[in-house]
Design a protein around this motif. Structure first.
Motif, PDB file in Angstrom:
ATOM      1  N   LEU A   1     -26.985 -62.364  -1.084  1.00 32.07           N
ATOM      2  CA  LEU A   1     -26.402 -63.872  -0.187  1.00 32.07           C
ATOM      3  C   LEU A   1     -25.187 -63.824  -0.254  1.00 32.07           C
ATOM      4  O   LEU A   1     -24.745 -64.654   0.568  1.00 32.07           O
ATOM      5  CB  LEU A   1     -27.772 -64.405  -1.277  1.00 32.07           C
ATOM      6  CG  LEU A   1     -27.445 -66.122  -0.775  1.00 32.07           C
ATOM      7  CD1 LEU A   1     -28.069 -66.279   0.481  1.00 32.07           C
ATOM      8  CD2 LEU A   1     -28.310 -67.056  -1.630  1.00 32.07           C
ATOM      9  N   THR A   2     -24.751 -62.798  -1.575  1.00 29.52           N
ATOM     10  CA  THR A   2     -22.950 -63.807  -1.419  1.00 29.52           C
ATOM     11  C   THR A   2     -22.424 -62.717  -0.730  1.00 29.52           C
ATOM     12  O   THR A   2     -21.058 -63.210   0.362  1.00 29.52           O
ATOM     13  CB  THR A   2     -22.552 -63.045  -2.825  1.00 29.52           C
ATOM     14  OG1 THR A   2     -23.267 -63.840  -4.128  1.00 29.52           O
ATOM     15  CG2 THR A   2     -20.910 -63.628  -2.663  1.00 29.52           C
ATOM     16  N   TYR A   3     -23.078 -61.271  -0.164  1.00 30.95           N
ATOM     17  CA  TYR A   3     -21.932 -60.494   1.012  1.00 30.95           C
ATOM     18  C   TYR A   3     -22.604 -61.661   2.193  1.00 30.95           C
ATOM     19  O   TYR A   3     -21.049 -61.357   2.594  1.00 30.95           O
ATOM     20  CB  TYR A   3     -22.711 -59.794   0.458  1.00 30.95           C
ATOM     21  CG  TYR A   3     -23.266 -58.686   1.917  1.00 30.95           C
ATOM     22  CD1 TYR A   3     -21.165 -57.322   2.291  1.00 30.95           C
ATOM     23  CD2 TYR A   3     -23.303 -58.573   3.164  1.00 30.95           C
ATOM     24  CE1 TYR A   3     -21.009 -56.736   3.273  1.00 30.95           C
ATOM     25  CE2 TYR A   3     -23.370 -57.759   4.445  1.00 30.95           C
ATOM     26  CZ  TYR A   3     -22.211 -56.619   4.128  1.00 30.95           C
ATOM     27  OH  TYR A   3     -22.162 -55.798   4.929  1.00 30.95           O
ATOM     28  N   PHE A   4     -23.413 -61.634   2.850  1.00 32.71           N
ATOM     29  CA  PHE A   4     -23.536 -62.958   3.579  1.00 32.71           C
ATOM     30  C   PHE A   4     -22.404 -64.193   3.396  1.00 32.71           C
ATOM     31  O   PHE A   4     -22.210 -64.146   4.349  1.00 32.71           O
ATOM     32  CB  PHE A   4     -25.082 -62.874   4.174  1.00 32.71           C
ATOM     33  CG  PHE A   4     -25.969 -61.189   4.237  1.00 32.71           C
ATOM     34  CD1 PHE A   4     -25.345 -61.040   5.246  1.00 32.71           C
ATOM     35  CD2 PHE A   4     -26.685 -61.615   3.520  1.00 32.71           C
ATOM     36  CE1 PHE A   4     -26.005 -59.370   6.330  1.00 32.71           C
ATOM     37  CE2 PHE A   4     -27.259 -60.387   4.321  1.00 32.71           C
ATOM     38  CZ  PHE A   4     -27.342 -59.582   5.439  1.00 32.71           C
ATOM     39  N   GLY A   5     -22.731 -64.329   2.375  1.00 34.33           N
ATOM     40  CA  GLY A   5     -21.938 -65.899   2.654  1.00 34.33           C
ATOM     41  C   GLY A   5     -20.047 -66.228   2.653  1.00 34.33           C
ATOM     42  O   GLY A   5     -20.586 -67.285   3.022  1.00 34.33           O
TER      43      GLY A   5
ATOM     44  N   PRO B   1     -21.802 -71.003   9.920  1.00 33.43           N
ATOM     45  CA  PRO B   1     -22.042 -71.765   8.925  1.00 33.43           C
ATOM     46  C   PRO B   1     -22.782 -70.619   7.490  1.00 33.43           C
ATOM     47  O   PRO B   1     -23.640 -69.916   7.765  1.00 33.43           O
ATOM     48  CB  PRO B   1     -22.890 -72.920   9.022  1.00 33.43           C
ATOM     49  CG  PRO B   1     -23.296 -72.482   9.821  1.00 33.43           C
ATOM     50  CD  PRO B   1     -23.126 -71.325  10.625  1.00 33.43           C
ATOM     51  N   ALA B   2     -22.690 -70.901   5.814  1.00 35.02           N
ATOM     52  CA  ALA B   2     -22.886 -70.497   5.065  1.00 35.02           C
ATOM     53  C   ALA B   2     -24.467 -70.663   4.690  1.00 35.02           C
ATOM     54  O   ALA B   2     -24.736 -69.730   4.511  1.00 35.02           O
ATOM     55  CB  ALA B   2     -21.700 -70.526   3.889  1.00 35.02           C
ATOM     56  N   GLU B   3     -24.833 -71.567   5.876  1.00 38.74           N
ATOM     57  CA  GLU B   3     -26.076 -71.832   5.016  1.00 38.74           C
ATOM     58  C   GLU B   3     -27.001 -70.793   6.060  1.00 38.74           C
ATOM     59  O   GLU B   3     -28.324 -70.709   5.586  1.00 38.74           O
ATOM     60  CB  GLU B   3     -26.925 -73.142   5.914  1.00 38.74           C
ATOM     61  CG  GLU B   3     -26.386 -74.236   5.194  1.00 38.74           C
ATOM     62  CD  GLU B   3     -24.654 -74.774   5.485  1.00 38.74           C
ATOM     63  OE1 GLU B   3     -24.166 -74.012   6.919  1.00 38.74           O
ATOM     64  OE2 GLU B   3     -24.446 -75.426   4.637  1.00 38.74           O
ATOM     65  N   ASP B   4     -26.080 -69.955   7.291  1.00 37.48           N
ATOM     66  CA  ASP B   4     -26.917 -68.528   7.535  1.00 37.48           C
ATOM     67  C   ASP B   4     -27.217 -67.634   7.013  1.00 37.48           C
ATOM     68  O   ASP B   4     -27.299 -67.011   7.466  1.00 37.48           O
ATOM     69  CB  ASP B   4     -26.367 -69.061   9.410  1.00 37.48           C
ATOM     70  CG  ASP B   4     -26.419 -69.585  10.594  1.00 37.48           C
ATOM     71  OD1 ASP B   4     -27.310 -70.597   9.728  1.00 37.48           O
ATOM     72  OD2 ASP B   4     -25.384 -69.314  11.636  1.00 37.48           O
ATOM     73  N   ALA B   5     -26.596 -67.159   5.961  1.00 36.98           N
ATOM     74  CA  ALA B   5     -26.308 -66.389   5.252  1.00 36.98           C
ATOM     75  C   ALA B   5     -27.720 -66.462   4.584  1.00 36.98           C
ATOM     76  O   ALA B   5     -28.549 -65.353   4.855  1.00 36.98           O
ATOM     77  CB  ALA B   5     -25.796 -66.756   4.328  1.00 36.98           C
ATOM     78  N   ALA B   6     -28.675 -67.635   4.104  1.00 41.63           N
ATOM     79  CA  ALA B   6     -30.008 -67.029   3.475  1.00 41.63           C
ATOM     80  C   ALA B   6     -30.871 -66.199   4.498  1.00 41.63           C
ATOM     81  O   ALA B   6     -31.882 -65.667   4.844  1.00 41.63           O
ATOM     82  CB  ALA B   6     -30.585 -68.711   3.733  1.00 41.63           C
ATOM     83  N   ASP B   7     -30.669 -66.573   6.651  1.00 35.31           N
ATOM     84  CA  ASP B   7     -31.337 -66.183   7.293  1.00 35.31           C
ATOM     85  C   ASP B   7     -30.715 -64.131   7.518  1.00 35.31           C
ATOM     86  O   ASP B   7     -32.169 -64.196   8.303  1.00 35.31           O
ATOM     87  CB  ASP B   7     -30.977 -66.807   9.081  1.00 35.31           C
ATOM     88  CG  ASP B   7     -31.292 -68.573   8.918  1.00 35.31           C
ATOM     89  OD1 ASP B   7     -32.692 -68.828   8.336  1.00 35.31           O
ATOM     90  OD2 ASP B   7     -31.168 -68.907   9.982  1.00 35.31           O
ATOM     91  N   CYS B   8     -29.706 -64.192   7.409  1.00 32.96           N
ATOM     92  CA  CYS B   8     -29.323 -62.651   7.129  1.00 32.96           C
ATOM     93  C   CYS B   8     -30.340 -61.881   6.443  1.00 32.96           C
ATOM     94  O   CYS B   8     -30.809 -60.861   6.731  1.00 32.96           O
ATOM     95  CB  CYS B   8     -27.935 -62.812   7.107  1.00 32.96           C
ATOM     96  SG  CYS B   8     -27.129 -63.593   8.782  1.00 32.96           S
TER      97      CYS B   8
END
Length: 146
Positions: free
Chosen positions: A2-6, A11-18
């Motif tokens: 999750l940090t990798y995507f963040g 926006p950082a909220e899209d990290a969870a989708d990724c």
């Protein structure tokens, strides 16, 4: 992960989708998951990298399409029900829905008959026949108005 995507997604909220997309791909490809522990991490991050690339390409396509649409809207003449040519509008309204749609796609939207056929879910030959018939009916309606 999750940090990798963040760190890479805005926006950082899209990290969870990724992350969710990555986990889905990992699940689907679980049979190809490497046996060696050292390879597992690299393989997982390789999939995450592909998810990011796909996401970025999609974002670039959306931006380009938005720009193209904005340019077209500024340049092209838009059809309006408040047009001065009420005769043509009335004639179009008296056509069948199928005739009206094929005419609108070809004339107003600028599609080819082949593209219009794809959009309407019919064979190109059927689109040509429908377009020809619609033009003939439109001519008759307009001639009757004169």
């Amino acid at each position: 992960m999750l940090t990798y995507f963040g760190r890479r997604v805005n926006p950082a909220e899209d990290a969870a989708d990724c992350l969710g997309e990555t986990l889905l791909v990992l699940w689907r490809r679980r049979d190809a998951f490497p046996v060696e522990r050292s390879d597992q991490r690299a393989w997982t991050y390789g999939i995450a990298h592909q998810i990011l690339r796909t996401r970025r390409r999609g974002a670039i396509r959306r931006i380009r399409l938005t720009e193209r649409l904005r340019d077209e809207l500024h340049v092209s003449k838009q059809f309006s029900a408040r047009s001065d040519d009420h005769t043509a509008i009335d004639a179009m309204a008296r056509l069948s829905e199928a005739d009206r749609e094929v005419l609108a796609l070809v004339i107003w939207e600028g599609f080819t008959l082949t593209d219009a056929a794809k959009i309407l879910g019919i064979r190109p030959e059927a689109a040509r026949a429908r377009y020809s018939r619609a033009r003939t009916r439109m001519r008759r309606l307009l001639a009757a108005e004169d």
